[in-house]
Design a protein around this motif. Structure first.
Motif, PDB file in Angstrom:
ATOM      1  N   ILE A  23     -41.128 -15.756  40.478  1.00  0.00           N
ATOM      2  CA  ILE A  23     -41.680 -16.988  39.901  1.00  0.00           C
ATOM      3  C   ILE A  23     -40.812 -17.460  38.731  1.00  0.00           C
ATOM      4  CG2 ILE A  23     -43.644 -17.964  38.655  1.00  0.00           C
ATOM      5  CD1 ILE A  23     -45.424 -16.042  40.316  1.00  0.00           C
ATOM      6  N   LEU A  24     -40.399 -16.494  37.876  1.00  0.00           N
ATOM      7  CA  LEU A  24     -39.540 -16.870  36.742  1.00  0.00           C
ATOM      8  C   LEU A  24     -38.217 -17.438  37.226  1.00  0.00           C
ATOM      9  CD1 LEU A  24     -40.135 -13.898  34.261  1.00  0.00           C
ATOM     10  CD2 LEU A  24     -40.776 -16.296  33.922  1.00  0.00           C
ATOM     11  N   ALA A  25     -37.650 -16.799  38.265  1.00  0.00           N
ATOM     12  CA  ALA A  25     -36.376 -17.289  38.802  1.00  0.00           C
ATOM     13  C   ALA A  25     -36.532 -18.708  39.347  1.00  0.00           C
ATOM     14  CB  ALA A  25     -35.879 -16.347  39.903  1.00  0.00           C
ATOM     15  N   LEU A  26     -37.656 -18.988  40.008  1.00  0.00           N
ATOM     16  CA  LEU A  26     -37.899 -20.341  40.523  1.00  0.00           C
ATOM     17  C   LEU A  26     -38.008 -21.356  39.390  1.00  0.00           C
ATOM     18  CD1 LEU A  26     -40.454 -19.640  43.410  1.00  0.00           C
ATOM     19  CD2 LEU A  26     -38.204 -20.680  43.650  1.00  0.00           C
ATOM     20  N   VAL A  27     -38.707 -20.960  38.326  1.00  0.00           N
ATOM     21  CA  VAL A  27     -38.856 -21.863  37.177  1.00  0.00           C
ATOM     22  C   VAL A  27     -37.494 -22.194  36.573  1.00  0.00           C
ATOM     23  CG1 VAL A  27     -39.772 -22.071  34.829  1.00  0.00           C
ATOM     24  CG2 VAL A  27     -41.210 -21.142  36.650  1.00  0.00           C
ATOM     25  N   PHE A  28     -36.704 -21.142  36.343  1.00  0.00           N
ATOM     26  CA  PHE A  28     -35.375 -21.366  35.755  1.00  0.00           C
ATOM     27  C   PHE A  28     -34.481 -22.155  36.707  1.00  0.00           C
ATOM     28  CE2 PHE A  28     -36.389 -17.349  33.293  1.00  0.00           C
ATOM     29  CZ  PHE A  28     -36.666 -18.029  32.113  1.00  0.00           C
ATOM     30  N   ALA A  29     -34.657 -21.947  38.030  1.00  0.00           N
ATOM     31  CA  ALA A  29     -33.881 -22.708  39.011  1.00  0.00           C
ATOM     32  C   ALA A  29     -34.229 -24.187  38.934  1.00  0.00           C
ATOM     33  CB  ALA A  29     -34.146 -22.165  40.420  1.00  0.00           C
ATOM     34  N   VAL A  30     -35.529 -24.477  38.790  1.00  0.00           N
ATOM     35  CA  VAL A  30     -35.961 -25.869  38.682  1.00  0.00           C
ATOM     36  C   VAL A  30     -35.356 -26.530  37.443  1.00  0.00           C
ATOM     37  CG1 VAL A  30     -37.955 -27.368  38.270  1.00  0.00           C
ATOM     38  CG2 VAL A  30     -38.099 -25.541  39.978  1.00  0.00           C
ATOM     39  N   VAL A  31     -35.410 -25.817  36.312  1.00  0.00           N
ATOM     40  CA  VAL A  31     -34.853 -26.362  35.065  1.00  0.00           C
ATOM     41  C   VAL A  31     -33.352 -26.596  35.203  1.00  0.00           C
ATOM     42  CG1 VAL A  31     -34.430 -25.889  32.618  1.00  0.00           C
ATOM     43  CG2 VAL A  31     -36.644 -25.297  33.643  1.00  0.00           C
ATOM     44  N   LEU A  77     -28.012 -22.267  30.270  1.00  0.00           N
ATOM     45  CA  LEU A  77     -28.918 -21.211  29.832  1.00  0.00           C
ATOM     46  C   LEU A  77     -29.924 -20.864  30.927  1.00  0.00           C
ATOM     47  CD1 LEU A  77     -29.954 -19.384  27.545  1.00  0.00           C
ATOM     48  CD2 LEU A  77     -31.399 -21.287  26.784  1.00  0.00           C
ATOM     49  N   ALA A  78     -30.480 -21.900  31.570  1.00  0.00           N
ATOM     50  CA  ALA A  78     -31.438 -21.659  32.658  1.00  0.00           C
ATOM     51  C   ALA A  78     -30.777 -20.933  33.819  1.00  0.00           C
ATOM     52  CB  ALA A  78     -32.032 -22.994  33.123  1.00  0.00           C
ATOM     53  N   GLN A  79     -29.516 -21.280  34.114  1.00  0.00           N
ATOM     54  CA  GLN A  79     -28.775 -20.610  35.191  1.00  0.00           C
ATOM     55  C   GLN A  79     -28.575 -19.135  34.869  1.00  0.00           C
ATOM     56  OE1 GLN A  79     -27.744 -22.133  38.010  1.00  0.00           O
ATOM     57  NE2 GLN A  79     -26.806 -20.290  38.849  1.00  0.00           N
ATOM     58  N   TRP A  80     -28.254 -18.850  33.609  1.00  0.00           N
ATOM     59  CA  TRP A  80     -28.042 -17.456  33.190  1.00  0.00           C
ATOM     60  C   TRP A  80     -29.347 -16.661  33.290  1.00  0.00           C
ATOM     61  CZ3 TRP A  80     -29.627 -15.033  28.351  1.00  0.00           C
ATOM     62  CH2 TRP A  80     -29.122 -13.735  28.203  1.00  0.00           C
ATOM     63  N   LEU A  81     -30.451 -17.243  32.828  1.00  0.00           N
ATOM     64  CA  LEU A  81     -31.743 -16.550  32.901  1.00  0.00           C
ATOM     65  C   LEU A  81     -32.177 -16.339  34.350  1.00  0.00           C
ATOM     66  CD1 LEU A  81     -33.627 -18.386  29.999  1.00  0.00           C
ATOM     67  CD2 LEU A  81     -32.775 -16.022  29.997  1.00  0.00           C
ATOM     68  N   MET A  82     -31.889 -17.317  35.205  1.00  0.00           N
ATOM     69  CA  MET A  82     -32.219 -17.150  36.620  1.00  0.00           C
ATOM     70  C   MET A  82     -31.420 -16.004  37.233  1.00  0.00           C
ATOM     71  SD  MET A  82     -31.666 -19.714  39.846  1.00  0.00           S
ATOM     72  CE  MET A  82     -29.970 -19.169  39.933  1.00  0.00           C
ATOM     73  N   SER A  83     -30.141 -15.876  36.840  1.00  0.00           N
ATOM     74  CA  SER A  83     -29.301 -14.781  37.342  1.00  0.00           C
ATOM     75  C   SER A  83     -29.854 -13.421  36.911  1.00  0.00           C
ATOM     76  CB  SER A  83     -27.859 -14.943  36.845  1.00  0.00           C
ATOM     77  OG  SER A  83     -27.296 -16.130  37.337  1.00  0.00           O
ATOM     78  N   LEU A  84     -30.343 -13.343  35.670  1.00  0.00           N
ATOM     79  CA  LEU A  84     -30.949 -12.094  35.209  1.00  0.00           C
ATOM     80  C   LEU A  84     -32.147 -11.726  36.081  1.00  0.00           C
ATOM     81  CD1 LEU A  84     -30.933 -12.371  31.296  1.00  0.00           C
ATOM     82  CD2 LEU A  84     -29.404 -11.041  32.746  1.00  0.00           C
ATOM     83  N   CYS A  85     -32.971 -12.708  36.402  1.00  0.00           N
ATOM     84  CA  CYS A  85     -34.166 -12.455  37.221  1.00  0.00           C
ATOM     85  C   CYS A  85     -33.785 -12.037  38.643  1.00  0.00           C
ATOM     86  CB  CYS A  85     -35.054 -13.693  37.264  1.00  0.00           C
ATOM     87  SG  CYS A  85     -35.841 -14.087  35.689  1.00  0.00           S
ATOM     88  N   THR A  86     -32.822 -12.744  39.239  1.00  0.00           N
ATOM     89  CA  THR A  86     -32.429 -12.412  40.614  1.00  0.00           C
ATOM     90  C   THR A  86     -31.766 -11.044  40.686  1.00  0.00           C
ATOM     91  OG1 THR A  86     -30.373 -13.661  40.285  1.00  0.00           O
ATOM     92  CG2 THR A  86     -32.202 -14.799  41.362  1.00  0.00           C
ATOM     93  N   ASN A  87     -30.980 -10.682  39.654  1.00  0.00           N
ATOM     94  CA  ASN A  87     -30.397  -9.344  39.613  1.00  0.00           C
ATOM     95  C   ASN A  87     -31.492  -8.286  39.582  1.00  0.00           C
ATOM     96  OD1 ASN A  87     -27.758 -10.156  39.651  1.00  0.00           O
ATOM     97  ND2 ASN A  87     -27.468 -10.081  37.450  1.00  0.00           N
ATOM     98  N   LEU A 137     -29.060 -10.379  46.513  1.00  0.00           N
ATOM     99  CA  LEU A 137     -28.519 -10.949  45.278  1.00  0.00           C
ATOM    100  C   LEU A 137     -27.903 -12.318  45.541  1.00  0.00           C
ATOM    101  CD1 LEU A 137     -28.135 -10.306  42.299  1.00  0.00           C
ATOM    102  CD2 LEU A 137     -25.932  -9.288  42.858  1.00  0.00           C
ATOM    103  N   MET A 138     -27.108 -12.386  46.591  1.00  0.00           N
ATOM    104  CA  MET A 138     -26.483 -13.664  46.943  1.00  0.00           C
ATOM    105  C   MET A 138     -27.537 -14.655  47.422  1.00  0.00           C
ATOM    106  SD  MET A 138     -23.414 -14.369  49.665  1.00  0.00           S
ATOM    107  CE  MET A 138     -22.782 -16.007  49.968  1.00  0.00           C
ATOM    108  N   GLY A 139     -28.498 -14.150  48.201  1.00  0.00           N
ATOM    109  CA  GLY A 139     -29.529 -15.013  48.744  1.00  0.00           C
ATOM    110  C   GLY A 139     -30.376 -15.652  47.665  1.00  0.00           C
ATOM    111  N   PHE A 140     -30.890 -14.836  46.746  1.00  0.00           N
ATOM    112  CA  PHE A 140     -31.751 -15.380  45.703  1.00  0.00           C
ATOM    113  C   PHE A 140     -30.977 -16.314  44.773  1.00  0.00           C
ATOM    114  CE2 PHE A 140     -34.637 -11.684  46.510  1.00  0.00           C
ATOM    115  CZ  PHE A 140     -35.727 -12.449  46.886  1.00  0.00           C
ATOM    116  N   THR A 141     -29.765 -15.897  44.415  1.00  0.00           N
ATOM    117  CA  THR A 141     -28.983 -16.693  43.461  1.00  0.00           C
ATOM    118  C   THR A 141     -28.690 -18.089  44.005  1.00  0.00           C
ATOM    119  OG1 THR A 141     -27.972 -14.679  42.606  1.00  0.00           O
ATOM    120  CG2 THR A 141     -26.875 -16.747  42.089  1.00  0.00           C
TER     121      THR A 141
END
Length: 580
Positions: A23-31, A77-87, A137-141
């Protein structure tokens, strides 16, 4: 395709516990996507400021550039946070899959381990899970941002020009059809690649683990031929899988190029025909068209990578799907203590249903007796030990320990009543102290030293660089075979269970040390029921009863002297070892 969907559902089941991070990754992806898509709007406004009447409105540009800088910063920043979540999602999922696979491996019967290449099992749990992790990892990112970008750009394009948006939306599905067509054909190749990778891992594990034998028998050239053959097959299937997966991106890029060209043509016509549609709007729309088509390239790459991940996941799930060792009966007893009486009543067992091995085997062992088991190779000596320990279950008949049917007691409590010293030594990576205390982790230093002295291992241990704290490599590769055997004997002497199984326990020890070990065994076996499998018949003269086995049956039984007097098969075996 049905198998792929089933594998995908199971994979999603492992991801489900990470839904908070999803959910967090989706939020950061949207931003991130919103900020990325809002940037062209600001850029278009800036272009209109520049081309308006040929003058540059610097005062108007400064606020736009400031907004653009903020938008880019928030997007990054949102891209970086999304990467942390997907990792975190990917590696937690891989950890969970490995734990489940390892747990299942601990519960599978020995027949599965014995019938599969060990290197292939290792490859499934390590390499294949890594492939799954990389795919996730590639899929989610890329999947999160890709889907959000497609949806977002459609919304922004509709706000700019509906007609050109329809042109874009109608052409782009071609790239999905291309990607889907190629993905279906690459899955089987990735599956073959994973299987062949497991095969080559198994061969390497076999060659490395037995390098001394390889060199001793001059097998290097033949081993190299086997390796080259498997390696060639791996190269071939890897190239095919890579080739088919690599044409996905160029194919989708070709379709996306058509989209971009169509937008340019229809956009130019719209600028000429409609004064309200400015050059800045066209520039903005072209940027959106480029961003809209880019995710299709990424998603096509994700689909290809997911084919590899699904093929690898299927191999891991095959291990998980193996029938587990039958669970202990809910009413199974826990053996607290035994007096050493063992009875085998009409026991029959076969590894292969078509090949008879042990049929209607009967044996009665009294408390404290020393039972020696002798016979030619393949007669069932080690199989009998496997049945006593419940490594395998009897097909018919029953085995009783102190009056308890071993099918009705827990395996762990049964096995804790036995101490085993096998011909094949096994030591774990760690200190000598840890290896001796393997069965009794809470043993005191004094108990460990006493067990080592009783096994005649203390003297060579003290000559080691760090004594009992000396680290030994995997399977004791930095000490001799005889020293490994002494440590295995010390391990049993420390645990000192009520029953003992000695399967060629002194086969790797010199004659002088063997005499001392036999003396230690005599003391250790006092009052304990012992089963001794031996080929050197001189080591079992003092046994209370010698069972002579042949083709799964006891053909002779008695003491050493009684069997010699019978002048039968045992006498023939014994005399053959001392023939002049």
């Amino acid at each position: 395709m049905k198998g792929q969907s089933s594998t995908l559902r199971r994979l999603l089941g492992f991801i489900r516990p990470c839904r908070r991070f999803v959910i967090l990754a989706l939020v950061f992806a949207v931003v991130s996507v919103f900020m990325t898509l809002y940037a062209p709007v600001l850029t278009g406004e800036g272009i209109d400021r520049i081309v308006d009447k040929g003058l540059v409105d610097f005062d108007g540009l400064i606020p736009i550039l400031a907004k653009l800088a903020v938008v880019v910063l928030i997007g990054a920043l949102a891209q970086w946070l999304m990467s942390l979540c997907t990792n975190r999602i990917s590696y937690l999922t891989a950890k969970s899959i490995r734990e489940r696979a390892m747990d299942k491996l601990q519960k599978t019967p020995l027949s599965y381990i014995d019938s599969h290449r060990h290197g292939d099992i290792i490859s499934r749990i390590i390499t294949d899970v890594d492939q799954v992790c990389d795919g996730l990892l590639m899929g989610f990112t890329q999947l999160f941002t890709g889907v959000m970008t497609i949806l977002g750009t459609i919304g922004f394009m509709l706000s700019v020009n509906v007609q050109i948006t329809l042109v874009v939306v109608l052409i782009t599905p071609l790239s999905l059809f291309v990607a889907s067509y190629i993905a279906r054909r690459s899955f089987s190749m990735f599956k073959l690649q994973s299987e062949t990778r497991g095969e080559i891992t198994s061969l390497i594990e076999e060659m490395v683990g037995n390098q001394k034998l390889v060199k001793a028998f001059g097998y290097e050239d033949r081993a190299q031929v086997r390796f080259d053959e498997i390696n060639e097959r791996l190269r071939d299937c890897s190239l095919k899988a890579t080739f088919f997966s690599s044409i996905t991106n160029p194919s989708t890029r070709f379709v996306n190029g058509l989209v971009y060209a169509a937008v340019g043509v229809f956009g130019a016509i719209a600028v000429i025909a409609n004064p309200a549609f400015s050059v800045g709007s066209l520039s903005c729309f072209l940027s959106y068209a480029n961003q809209y088509t880019k995710p299709f390239n990424e998603i096509s790459g994700v689909v290809t990578e997911l084919q590899n991940a699904l093929a690898s996941a299927r191999r891991v799930f095959e291990v998980m799907d193996e029938p587990a060792e039958p669970a202990d009966d809910p009413n199974a007893e826990v053996l607290r203590s035994v007096d050493g009486r063992v009875e085998l009543q009409e026991v029959s067992f076969r590894y292969n249903p078509e090949v008879p091995l042990i049929d209607h085997f009967n044996l009665s062992v009294q408390s404290g007796q020393r039972i020696a088991i002798v016979g030619p190779t393949g007669c069932g000596k080690t199989t009998l030990i496997n049945l006593l320990m419940r490594f395998y279950d009897v097909r018919s008949g029953e085995i009783r320990v102190s009056g308890h049917n071993i099918q009705q007691v827990t395996r762990n409590s049964l096995r804790s009543m036995y101490g085993m010293v096998l011909q094949e030594t096994w030591l774990k990576s760690g200190t000598i102290r840890e290896n001796i205390a393997y069965g009794r982790p809470d043993a005191s230093e004094e108990d460990i030293i006493q067990a080592a002295k009783a096994a005649r291992a203390d003297s060579f241990i003290r000559r080691m660089p760090q004594g009992y704290d000396t680290l030994i490599s995997e399977d004791g590769g930095n000490i001799s075979q005889g020293q490994k055997q002494l440590l295995c004997i010390a391990r049993v002497m420390l645990a000192l269970p009520p029953m003992l199984i000695l399967d060629e326990a002194t086969s790797s020890i010199d004659t002088r040390t063997e005499i001392k070990i036999q003396q230690a065994f005599q003391k250790m076996m006092e009052g304990r029921t012992s089963f001794i499998v031996a080929h050197r018949l001189s080591t079992i003269k003092e046994a209370d009863c010698i069972l002579v086995m042949k083709a799964g049956h006891i053909i002779e039984q008695g003491t050493h002297q009684q069997l010699l007097q019978q002048n039968g098969f045992y006498a023939e075996l014994y005399n053959s070892q001392f023939a002049q």
